[in-house]
Write a protein that holds these residues in place. Structure first.
Motif, PDB file in Angstrom:
ATOM      1  N   GLN A 259      59.077  -9.050  26.805  1.00  0.00           N
ATOM      2  CA  GLN A 259      59.920  -8.457  27.844  1.00  0.00           C
ATOM      3  C   GLN A 259      59.591  -9.021  29.225  1.00  0.00           C
ATOM      4  OE1 GLN A 259      62.517  -6.631  27.179  1.00  0.00           O
ATOM      5  NE2 GLN A 259      62.018  -6.640  24.992  1.00  0.00           N
ATOM      6  N   TRP A 260      58.322  -9.278  29.512  1.00  0.00           N
ATOM      7  CA  TRP A 260      57.991  -9.867  30.806  1.00  0.00           C
ATOM      8  C   TRP A 260      58.524 -11.292  30.890  1.00  0.00           C
ATOM      9  CZ3 TRP A 260      54.937  -6.902  34.302  1.00  0.00           C
ATOM     10  CH2 TRP A 260      54.728  -7.505  35.537  1.00  0.00           C
ATOM     11  N   GLY A 261      58.449 -12.024  29.783  1.00  0.00           N
ATOM     12  CA  GLY A 261      59.007 -13.364  29.775  1.00  0.00           C
ATOM     13  C   GLY A 261      60.512 -13.384  29.953  1.00  0.00           C
ATOM     14  N   GLU A 262      61.192 -12.319  29.487  1.00  0.00           N
ATOM     15  CA  GLU A 262      62.641 -12.220  29.645  1.00  0.00           C
ATOM     16  C   GLU A 262      63.050 -11.668  31.006  1.00  0.00           C
ATOM     17  OE1 GLU A 262      64.956 -13.271  27.688  1.00  0.00           O
ATOM     18  OE2 GLU A 262      63.709 -13.875  25.996  1.00  0.00           O
ATOM     19  N   GLY A 263      62.086 -11.194  31.782  1.00  0.00           N
ATOM     20  CA  GLY A 263      62.401 -10.659  33.097  1.00  0.00           C
ATOM     21  C   GLY A 263      62.624  -9.165  33.116  1.00  0.00           C
ATOM     22  N   VAL A 264      62.469  -8.476  31.974  1.00  0.00           N
ATOM     23  CA  VAL A 264      62.630  -7.017  31.913  1.00  0.00           C
ATOM     24  C   VAL A 264      61.272  -6.398  32.247  1.00  0.00           C
ATOM     25  CG1 VAL A 264      63.499  -5.097  30.529  1.00  0.00           C
ATOM     26  CG2 VAL A 264      64.313  -7.419  30.084  1.00  0.00           C
ATOM     27  N   VAL A 265      60.949  -6.364  33.513  1.00  0.00           N
ATOM     28  CA  VAL A 265      59.617  -5.975  33.957  1.00  0.00           C
ATOM     29  C   VAL A 265      59.362  -4.496  33.715  1.00  0.00           C
ATOM     30  CG1 VAL A 265      58.067  -5.904  35.944  1.00  0.00           C
ATOM     31  CG2 VAL A 265      59.646  -7.815  35.668  1.00  0.00           C
ATOM     32  N   SER A 266      60.357  -3.653  33.840  1.00  0.00           N
ATOM     33  CA  SER A 266      60.144  -2.210  33.692  1.00  0.00           C
ATOM     34  C   SER A 266      59.685  -1.852  32.283  1.00  0.00           C
ATOM     35  CB  SER A 266      61.434  -1.461  34.035  1.00  0.00           C
ATOM     36  OG  SER A 266      62.504  -1.889  33.193  1.00  0.00           O
ATOM     37  N   VAL A 267      60.338  -2.413  31.266  1.00  0.00           N
ATOM     38  CA  VAL A 267      59.933  -2.142  29.883  1.00  0.00           C
ATOM     39  C   VAL A 267      58.548  -2.723  29.611  1.00  0.00           C
ATOM     40  CG1 VAL A 267      60.525  -2.504  27.462  1.00  0.00           C
ATOM     41  CG2 VAL A 267      62.331  -2.083  29.135  1.00  0.00           C
ATOM     42  N   ALA A 268      58.305  -3.946  30.086  1.00  0.00           N
ATOM     43  CA  ALA A 268      56.997  -4.559  29.885  1.00  0.00           C
ATOM     44  C   ALA A 268      55.898  -3.748  30.567  1.00  0.00           C
ATOM     45  CB  ALA A 268      57.003  -5.988  30.415  1.00  0.00           C
ATOM     46  N   PHE A 269      56.171  -3.251  31.777  1.00  0.00           N
ATOM     47  CA  PHE A 269      55.178  -2.474  32.504  1.00  0.00           C
ATOM     48  C   PHE A 269      54.853  -1.175  31.770  1.00  0.00           C
ATOM     49  CE2 PHE A 269      53.900   0.566  35.812  1.00  0.00           C
ATOM     50  CZ  PHE A 269      52.835  -0.121  36.363  1.00  0.00           C
ATOM     51  N   PHE A 270      55.852  -0.579  31.120  1.00  0.00           N
ATOM     52  CA  PHE A 270      55.605   0.655  30.363  1.00  0.00           C
ATOM     53  C   PHE A 270      54.628   0.412  29.222  1.00  0.00           C
ATOM     54  CE2 PHE A 270      56.729   3.076  26.530  1.00  0.00           C
ATOM     55  CZ  PHE A 270      56.433   4.354  26.959  1.00  0.00           C
ATOM     56  N   PHE A 271      54.840  -0.658  28.456  1.00  0.00           N
ATOM     57  CA  PHE A 271      53.944  -0.936  27.335  1.00  0.00           C
ATOM     58  C   PHE A 271      52.580  -1.425  27.808  1.00  0.00           C
ATOM     59  CE2 PHE A 271      57.990  -0.957  25.057  1.00  0.00           C
ATOM     60  CZ  PHE A 271      57.646  -0.242  23.924  1.00  0.00           C
ATOM     61  N   ILE A 272      52.523  -2.055  28.982  1.00  0.00           N
ATOM     62  CA  ILE A 272      51.218  -2.410  29.543  1.00  0.00           C
ATOM     63  C   ILE A 272      50.433  -1.151  29.875  1.00  0.00           C
ATOM     64  CG2 ILE A 272      50.067  -3.476  31.520  1.00  0.00           C
ATOM     65  CD1 ILE A 272      52.278  -5.561  31.574  1.00  0.00           C
ATOM     66  N   MET A 273      51.117  -0.150  30.421  1.00  0.00           N
ATOM     67  CA  MET A 273      50.456   1.111  30.717  1.00  0.00           C
ATOM     68  C   MET A 273      50.021   1.834  29.443  1.00  0.00           C
ATOM     69  SD  MET A 273      50.143   1.492  33.979  1.00  0.00           S
ATOM     70  CE  MET A 273      49.760  -0.261  33.963  1.00  0.00           C
ATOM     71  N   VAL A 274      50.823   1.742  28.385  1.00  0.00           N
ATOM     72  CA  VAL A 274      50.421   2.321  27.104  1.00  0.00           C
ATOM     73  C   VAL A 274      49.148   1.653  26.596  1.00  0.00           C
ATOM     74  CG1 VAL A 274      51.081   2.616  24.678  1.00  0.00           C
ATOM     75  CG2 VAL A 274      52.769   3.002  26.481  1.00  0.00           C
ATOM     76  N   LEU A 275      49.118   0.321  26.675  1.00  0.00           N
ATOM     77  CA  LEU A 275      47.934  -0.419  26.247  1.00  0.00           C
ATOM     78  C   LEU A 275      46.736  -0.084  27.123  1.00  0.00           C
ATOM     79  CD1 LEU A 275      46.867  -2.628  24.309  1.00  0.00           C
ATOM     80  CD2 LEU A 275      47.595  -4.326  25.997  1.00  0.00           C
ATOM     81  N   LEU A 276      46.936  -0.021  28.439  1.00  0.00           N
ATOM     82  CA  LEU A 276      45.844   0.287  29.360  1.00  0.00           C
ATOM     83  C   LEU A 276      45.291   1.687  29.126  1.00  0.00           C
ATOM     84  CD1 LEU A 276      44.103  -0.408  31.828  1.00  0.00           C
ATOM     85  CD2 LEU A 276      45.982   0.413  33.278  1.00  0.00           C
ATOM     86  N   SER A 277      46.165   2.672  28.921  1.00  0.00           N
ATOM     87  CA  SER A 277      45.699   4.043  28.702  1.00  0.00           C
ATOM     88  C   SER A 277      44.863   4.151  27.431  1.00  0.00           C
ATOM     89  CB  SER A 277      46.897   4.990  28.638  1.00  0.00           C
ATOM     90  OG  SER A 277      47.762   4.644  27.566  1.00  0.00           O
ATOM     91  N   ASN A 278      45.272   3.471  26.367  1.00  0.00           N
ATOM     92  CA  ASN A 278      44.491   3.509  25.133  1.00  0.00           C
ATOM     93  C   ASN A 278      43.154   2.795  25.294  1.00  0.00           C
ATOM     94  OD1 ASN A 278      46.071   4.571  22.501  1.00  0.00           O
ATOM     95  ND2 ASN A 278      47.542   3.734  23.971  1.00  0.00           N
ATOM     96  N   VAL A 279      43.156   1.688  26.025  1.00  0.00           N
ATOM     97  CA  VAL A 279      41.905   0.977  26.260  1.00  0.00           C
ATOM     98  C   VAL A 279      40.944   1.832  27.077  1.00  0.00           C
ATOM     99  CG1 VAL A 279      40.894  -0.990  27.479  1.00  0.00           C
ATOM    100  CG2 VAL A 279      42.881  -1.332  26.015  1.00  0.00           C
ATOM    101  N   LEU A 280      41.451   2.496  28.111  1.00  0.00           N
ATOM    102  CA  LEU A 280      40.591   3.334  28.935  1.00  0.00           C
ATOM    103  C   LEU A 280      40.052   4.520  28.138  1.00  0.00           C
ATOM    104  CD1 LEU A 280      42.556   3.379  32.316  1.00  0.00           C
ATOM    105  CD2 LEU A 280      40.467   2.116  31.771  1.00  0.00           C
ATOM    106  N   PHE A 281      40.896   5.130  27.318  1.00  0.00           N
ATOM    107  CA  PHE A 281      40.468   6.308  26.557  1.00  0.00           C
ATOM    108  C   PHE A 281      39.421   5.943  25.504  1.00  0.00           C
ATOM    109  CE2 PHE A 281      41.068   9.087  22.822  1.00  0.00           C
ATOM    110  CZ  PHE A 281      40.680  10.297  23.388  1.00  0.00           C
TER     111      PHE A 281
END
Length: 577
Positions: A259-281
């Motif tokens: 999604q980031w490569g396609e320019g859909v930054v909002s969707v990509a940012f959501f899944f980055i936050m999902v990944l970040l939250s799981n990594v932090l937890f």
């Protein structure tokens, strides 16, 4: 003259920072020392790594552009392949972290030393967790970097795509690191070596059976191929939908990258936050709660008896085995008239050491198991081969795949065999058989063991590809020559570049000698496959070219296997304990 003593509350560095700093300085000095050892060897490794990155990028870019050329299907195929690739890499990362974490936490001299010091057990686990994650993930980063660069350039991604992707990958590798370390702690706490061996074999057989039953796709008919392309595509991809399960970390990573490569930054940012939250937890839980579990698991490993001892039949069998001093296989080896008694004793010793080290034989079974799954699925692929060009291409690619797996095994398991003798080497050296005969025995044992497995897989794969018997024998003979050459290279370089201070085979292989062995093995395989294929791909096979290629292959194999082995034997004559 007074001296100020720093306290933890007055800016004294933590024990974890001290361990990180010490190991960073140590590895940096080792890296700097390589330049003084041999500029030629260092240049060879740097050129190989650079060549690999450029070649893999070119292949990935060509493949992505080829798939993008299909109107309406290129994007679907590319995205599905990305999901499948990261899903399988996640599983491999999990297994790699499990094996390396177990070895690093419970079979490591540094860990045993740190446990005897005032360093907190939580700090010891944190440092070993960081070290294990880095050791298990560097190959993943090395493999995936050219693909991501090729994907970004093919999709005309902006410059920040590469920066964000680097951060996503750094987050992603932490999750299999946490999972692998937790599983390693549980296995060490509740399973002894014998139980783990039985459980690993049973799980492998069950997993292989389930994989074969799941990954069973019938070949498409010619009528279906000519009329309904979408139906064929759906039939081919129906078994890969598991890679798009939303709760998989690989799905979060793949979706973020795509999604980031396609320019859909909002969707990509959501899944980055999902990944970040799981990594932090899960990272917080690992850093704060697994230290105590690590200490309890280490105590269990050092103190418990086998859980199989509660059954009378096991105790009686173990008592009889102890009275005899040997198992069934060892008695058969001891009673055989060949080889000599001292060689048989060394073979039994090496076999016992390998079997008792579950991490080593577990990794070898996993490597050959993955190759076996690939070979079994060749029967579906063989239905689509009709052109002689593609038959020849696939047959030589199959030989290259089996040889690369063999090179991985020889580098990972054969190269460190001499170094694993450690400080006990002087005992072996004082034996009547001498170090030269010890090294030769290790070479023949490794060659025969690896050849028995690799030759069987090559013959089976050639048969599944419906080759003629003369071609099957040709590829069998080729892989036999490669086996002796690669084992000679691994044994010779293992003697020339020993590391007696380290008991972890993974760290021994990660050194300069192991890297050089892997580089030379890959270059040898690439050159061998090209020489063997010389003149065979044309419709009218050129006998002169084929004879020249075969002669070049034999000469190269003799040089790559004999020269390092002879240099290693010469080094032993002036070796000092």
């Amino acid at each position: 003259m007074s001296r100020t003593v720093a306290t933890p509350g007055m800016g004294a560095p933590s024990a974890l920072l001290v361990l990180l700093r010490v190991n960073a300085v140590l590895h940096w000095r080792r890296l700097k020392s390589l330049r003084g050892q041999s500029r030629l060897l260092t240049s060879t490794i740097v050129l190989f790594m650079s060549g690999y990155l450029l070649l893999s990028y070119w292949l990935f870019a060509r493949g992505l552009k080829f798939m993008s050329s299909f109107p309406g299907l290129g994007a679907v195929l590319t995205e599905r392949l990305m999901y499948i690739l990261f899903a399988f890499l996640f599983v491999l990362l999990l297994l790699s972290n499990l094996v390396i974490s177990y070895t690093n936490l419970f079979r490591n001299r540094e860990t045993a030393f740190l446990l005897s010091t005032p360093v907190p057990r939580e700090t010891i686990f944190r440092w070993k967790f960081i070290e294990s994650t880095l050791l298990a993930s560097w190959a993943f980063l090395f493999l995936i970097a050219p693909l991501l660069v090729a994907f970004g350039i093919t999709r005309s991604a902006p410059w920040h795509f590469y920066v964000v992707t680097l951060g996503i990958i750094a987050l992603f590798i932490l999750l299999p690191g946490v999972a692998g370390s937790w599983v390693a702690l549980q296995l060490a706490r509740y399973l002894d070596r014998k139980s783990f061996q039985v459980a690993a074999v049973a799980a492998g057989l069950i997993g292989a059976s389930l994989a074969l039953s799941w990954w069973r796709a019938g070949p498409g008919t010619e009528e279906l191929t000519d009329t309904r392309v979408l139906d064929v595509l759906d039939q081919l991809l129906v078994k890969t939908s598991f890679a798009q399960f939303p709760f998989l970390p690989s799905y979060w990573l793949s979706t973020s990258v795509i999604q980031w490569g396609e320019g859909v930054v909002s969707v990509a940012f959501f899944f980055i936050m999902v990944l970040l939250s799981n990594v932090l937890f899960f990272g917080f839980l690992a850093f704060t709660r697994l230290g105590r579990l690590f200490f309890e698991s280490a105590s269990s490993v050092q103190s418990r008896a086998s859980v199989w001892g509660q059954w009378d039949w096991f105790r009686s069998t173990r008592r009889e085995a102890d009275d005899r001093g040997r198992g069934v296989v060892e008695r058969l080896i001891a009673q055989s008239p060949w080889p000599a008694s001292d060689v048989r004793a060394l073979i039994i010793k090496d076999a016992r050491t390998f079997w008792r080290d579950t991490t080593q034989w577990g990794q070898s079974v996993m490597l050959f198991g993955l190759l076996g799954v690939y070979i079994i699925n060749l029967r579906h692929f063989s239905y689509q081969l009709s052109s002689p060009f593609w038959v020849n291409l696939v047959s030589y690619l199959n030989l290259g795949a089996c040889a690369l797996n063999l090179a991985t095994v020889t580098t990972r398991f054969v190269f460190p065999q001499f170094s694993l003798e450690g400080r006990r080497l002087w005992i072996v050296g004082l034996a009547p058989m001498g170090l030269e005969r010890v090294v030769k025995t290790k070479y023949w044992l490794a060659s025969c063991s690896s050849l028995s497995v690799t030759l069987s897989l090559v013959l089976l794969s050639s048969w599944l590809l419906k080759m003629s018997w003369d071609r099957i024998l040709f590829f069998g003979a080729a892989v036999a020559v490669m086996s002796f050459a690669l084992n000679g290279l691994a044994v010779g370089l293992g003697v020339l570049y020993p590391n007696f201070k380290e008991a972890n085979p993974s760290k021994i292989v990660s050194g300069f000698g192991g890297t050089l062995c892997l580089v030379l093995s890959f270059l040898y395989i690439l050159a061998s496959v090209c020489l063997l294929a010389l003149g065979a791909a044309s419709p009218q096979r050129h006998s002169d070219l084929m004879l020249a290629g075969l002669s070049g292959f034999l000469a190269l194999s003799l040089m790559i296997g004999l020269v390092p082995f002879k240099l290693g034997l010469s080094y032993l004559k002036r070796f000092e304990f």
